[in-house]
Scaffold this motif. Structure first.
Motif, short mmCIF file in Angstrom:
data_model
loop_
_atom_site.label_atom_id
_atom_site.label_comp_id
_atom_site.label_asym_id
_atom_site.label_seq_id
_atom_site.Cartn_x
_atom_site.Cartn_y
_atom_site.Cartn_z
N ALA A 286 0.84 -1.21 0.00
CA ALA A 286 0.00 0.00 0.00
C ALA A 286 0.87 1.26 0.00
N CYS A 287 1.96 1.24 0.78
CA CYS A 287 2.86 2.41 0.81
C CYS A 287 3.53 2.61 -0.55
N MET A 288 3.94 1.50 -1.18
CA MET A 288 4.59 1.63 -2.48
C MET A 288 3.61 2.11 -3.54
N LEU A 289 2.35 1.70 -3.47
CA LEU A 289 1.36 2.22 -4.40
C LEU A 289 1.16 3.72 -4.21
N TRP A 290 1.20 4.16 -2.96
CA TRP A 290 1.10 5.60 -2.69
C TRP A 290 2.31 6.35 -3.27
N PHE A 291 3.51 5.80 -3.04
CA PHE A 291 4.71 6.44 -3.58
C PHE A 291 4.66 6.50 -5.11
N THR A 292 4.17 5.41 -5.71
CA THR A 292 4.09 5.37 -7.18
C THR A 292 3.11 6.42 -7.70
N ALA A 293 1.93 6.48 -7.09
CA ALA A 293 0.94 7.48 -7.52
C ALA A 293 1.46 8.89 -7.31
N GLU A 294 2.14 9.12 -6.19
CA GLU A 294 2.69 10.45 -5.92
C GLU A 294 3.75 10.84 -6.95
N PHE A 295 4.64 9.90 -7.26
CA PHE A 295 5.70 10.17 -8.23
C PHE A 295 5.12 10.42 -9.62
N ALA A 296 4.12 9.62 -9.99
CA ALA A 296 3.50 9.78 -11.31
C ALA A 296 2.77 11.12 -11.43
N LEU A 297 2.05 11.52 -10.38
CA LEU A 297 1.35 12.81 -10.42
C LEU A 297 2.32 13.98 -10.46
N ARG A 298 3.40 13.89 -9.71
CA ARG A 298 4.39 14.96 -9.73
C ARG A 298 5.07 15.05 -11.09
N LEU A 299 5.34 13.89 -11.71
CA LEU A 299 5.96 13.90 -13.03
C LEU A 299 5.00 14.45 -14.07
N ALA A 300 3.73 14.07 -13.98
CA ALA A 300 2.75 14.54 -14.97
C ALA A 300 2.49 16.04 -14.86
N SER A 301 2.53 16.56 -13.64
CA SER A 301 2.22 17.98 -13.44
C SER A 301 3.45 18.87 -13.47
N SER A 302 4.63 18.29 -13.63
CA SER A 302 5.86 19.09 -13.62
C SER A 302 5.92 19.99 -14.85
N PRO A 303 6.23 21.28 -14.68
CA PRO A 303 6.33 22.17 -15.84
C PRO A 303 7.57 21.91 -16.68
N ASN A 304 8.60 21.29 -16.07
CA ASN A 304 9.83 20.98 -16.80
C ASN A 304 10.18 19.51 -16.53
N LYS A 305 9.81 18.64 -17.46
CA LYS A 305 9.99 17.20 -17.26
C LYS A 305 11.46 16.81 -17.18
N LEU A 306 12.32 17.42 -18.01
CA LEU A 306 13.73 17.05 -18.00
C LEU A 306 14.39 17.42 -16.68
N ARG A 307 14.11 18.60 -16.18
CA ARG A 307 14.67 19.01 -14.89
C ARG A 307 14.14 18.12 -13.77
N PHE A 308 12.90 17.73 -13.87
CA PHE A 308 12.31 16.85 -12.86
C PHE A 308 13.03 15.50 -12.84
N VAL A 309 13.29 14.93 -14.01
CA VAL A 309 13.91 13.61 -14.09
C VAL A 309 15.35 13.66 -13.59
N LEU A 310 16.06 14.75 -13.88
CA LEU A 310 17.47 14.85 -13.49
C LEU A 310 17.68 15.35 -12.08
N SER A 311 16.60 15.69 -11.37
CA SER A 311 16.74 16.17 -9.99
C SER A 311 17.22 15.04 -9.08
N PHE A 312 18.12 15.39 -8.15
CA PHE A 312 18.70 14.38 -7.27
C PHE A 312 17.65 13.72 -6.38
N MET A 313 16.76 14.51 -5.81
CA MET A 313 15.74 13.96 -4.93
C MET A 313 14.76 13.08 -5.71
N ASN A 314 14.46 13.43 -6.95
CA ASN A 314 13.56 12.60 -7.75
C ASN A 314 14.23 11.29 -8.15
#
Length: 453
Positions: A223-251
């Motif tokens: 259940a926790c991993m499904l939450w993390f997956t949904a959170e990561f997917a939503l953040r990636l989809a709503s990111s204004p700069n996809k390349l910067r999002f992917v290359l971010s250290f925390m991401n």
């Protein structure tokens, strides 16, 4: 009134009597023409060479001119001008305490003095202030972008910006804060489940007689991993700069925390039983399970204190490097001495110098497990000196690191306050302009109606 002292050398006799009197913000200053000509492109040098009969040129160089007193008036900062005058005598300028370096640069531009004459210490101070202004501008830009959600053109853009604020800006709204708290609790629960699942008493035996994780704990982790997956997917989809999002250290850390779960799931569910019996596959699965500890670093996303500590450690790399170098030299020296001094004892525990590295490490770091210890008198003296040197080595860089942490933390607070103040000033200015335009429109309507009557 203060008069700049005459130089010891004079270029010629005619220039000796040439004086330029300026009034800087109410402070009357007497300067000498030959000194000012050392920088002929400066504003003061142009004043010294211009004719008092040329009113147009004088008005372009100063704010006012009194022909009776032959005095030029400038509405400028007199304290900054005292620093400007130094360049004519010392060929360099120091910014005094209490003067804003950004404003001082504008003063130098007004007096037509190049920034290259600034002293090196002042240049570094100026660059630091410019970096702070850049950070404030970036923070203001982020705040303005958050305030412009309703100004997006299409509905898709508004939804994307709303989702980005919901997932990335906990302070933007109550739902965003709830999402941040839920993410924080999910990280803690996942970390606790990962630790508790290794307790033998809570594990269960499968059909093959092997100890495996409790199904209940596996369900919580899923259940926790499904939450993390949904959170990561939503953040990636709503990111204004996809390349910067992917290359971010925390991401990248977020992805590394999610990826092992699905790899292990694919190996266990889609792989054949013969494949799972391979030793290499089992070791890979175990390594991927160990990678789950990366999810604990997700806490840094929700903790400003951890982020500040990370930045402070980055700024303290020089001190940490000196510590590691000092410890490395000490480990090599004391391990070699310990090996040499302990060879006379028949039951020595120091079999080689590389083996003695372990003893030197745990001794200089004041851990001291006691698995390896000296038995001779000289060896004990060497051990005493080694852990005293270790205490000194560890204690020396503590103050600079703590100071960097405090300075950076206070700096971030000041920058955030300055950015919010800047946004408030912009809003106040825009509201005043709006009120002014509205008042002008009301006056036009009033006079138009009066004229019609």
């Amino acid at each position: 009134m203060w008069t700049v002292p005459k130089p010891r050398y004079r270029s010629d006799a005619s220039a000796e009597e040439e004086e330029v009197t300026v009034n800087i913000g109410g402070v009357r200053v007497v300067l000498f023409g030959d000194v000012l000509m050392r920088y002929p492109e400066s504003r003061l040098a142009e004043l010294a060479t211009c004719s008092t009969q040329n009113s147009e040129l004088i008005s372009s160089l100063c704010d006012d001119f009194d022909p009776s007193r032959n005095e030029f008036y400038f509405d400028r900062d007199p304290d900054a001008f005292k620093c400007i005058v130094d360049v004519y005598y010392f060929d360099e300028i120091h910014i005094k305490n209490g003067i804003c370096p950004i404003c001082f640069v504008k003063e130098m531009e007004f007096w037509k003095i190049d920034q290259s004459v600034l002293d090196e210490c002042c240049k570094s101070y100026l660059s630091e202030k410019e970096e702070e202004l850049t950070e404030i501008a970036n923070k203001v830009k982020v705040i303005l972008e958050d305030m412009d959600v309703d100004r997006c053109v299409t509905r898709t853009q508004r939804c994307q910006r709303f989702m980005w604020r919901l997932m990335e800006k906990p302070d933007s709204s109550l739902p965003a804060r709830i999402v941040a708290i839920a993410s924080f609790l999910s990280i803690l629960v996942s970390a606790v489940v990962m630790c508790v699942s290794t307790i033998p008493e809570l594990q269960v035996t499968n059909v093959e007689g092997k100890q495996v994780e409790n199904p209940t704990l596996e369900g919580i982790e899923t259940a926790c991993m499904l939450w993390f997956t949904a959170e990561f997917a939503l953040r990636l989809a709503s990111s204004p700069n996809k390349l910067r999002f992917v290359l971010s250290f925390m991401n990248i850390i977020d992805f590394m925390a999610i990826m092992p779960f699905y790899v292990v799931l694919s190996l266990t569910c889609l792989g054949t039983s013969s494949m799972m019996e391979l030793v290499n596959v089992q070791q890979a699965v175990q390594a991927l399970r160990i990678m789950r500890i990366a999810r604990i670093f997700k806490l840094a996303r929700h903790s400003s204190g951890l982020q500040t500590l990370t930045y402070a450690l980055k700024r303290s790399l020089k001190e940490l490097g000196l510590l590691l170098m000092y410890m490395g030299v000490g480990i090599f020296v004391f391990s070699a001495l310990a090996y040499t001094m302990e060879q006379s004892h028949p039951e020595t525990l120091f079999r080689s110098i590389p083996q003695s590295f372990w003893w030197a490490i745990i001794t200089m770091t004041t851990v001291g497990y006691g698995d390896i210890y000296p038995k001779t008198t000289l060896g004990k003296c060497n051990a005493a000196v080694s852990f005293l040197c270790g205490v000194i080595a560890i204690a020396l860089p503590i103050h600079p690191i703590i100071n960097n942490f405090v300075v950076f933390y206070n700096k971030q607070k000041v920058l955030e306050t300055a950015a919010k103040h800047e946004v408030e000033l912009m809003e106040l200015k825009s509201s005043r302009e709006g009120q002014k335009v509205k008042k002008q429109q009301e006056q036009i309507v009033f006079y138009t109606g009066k004229k019609g009557l």
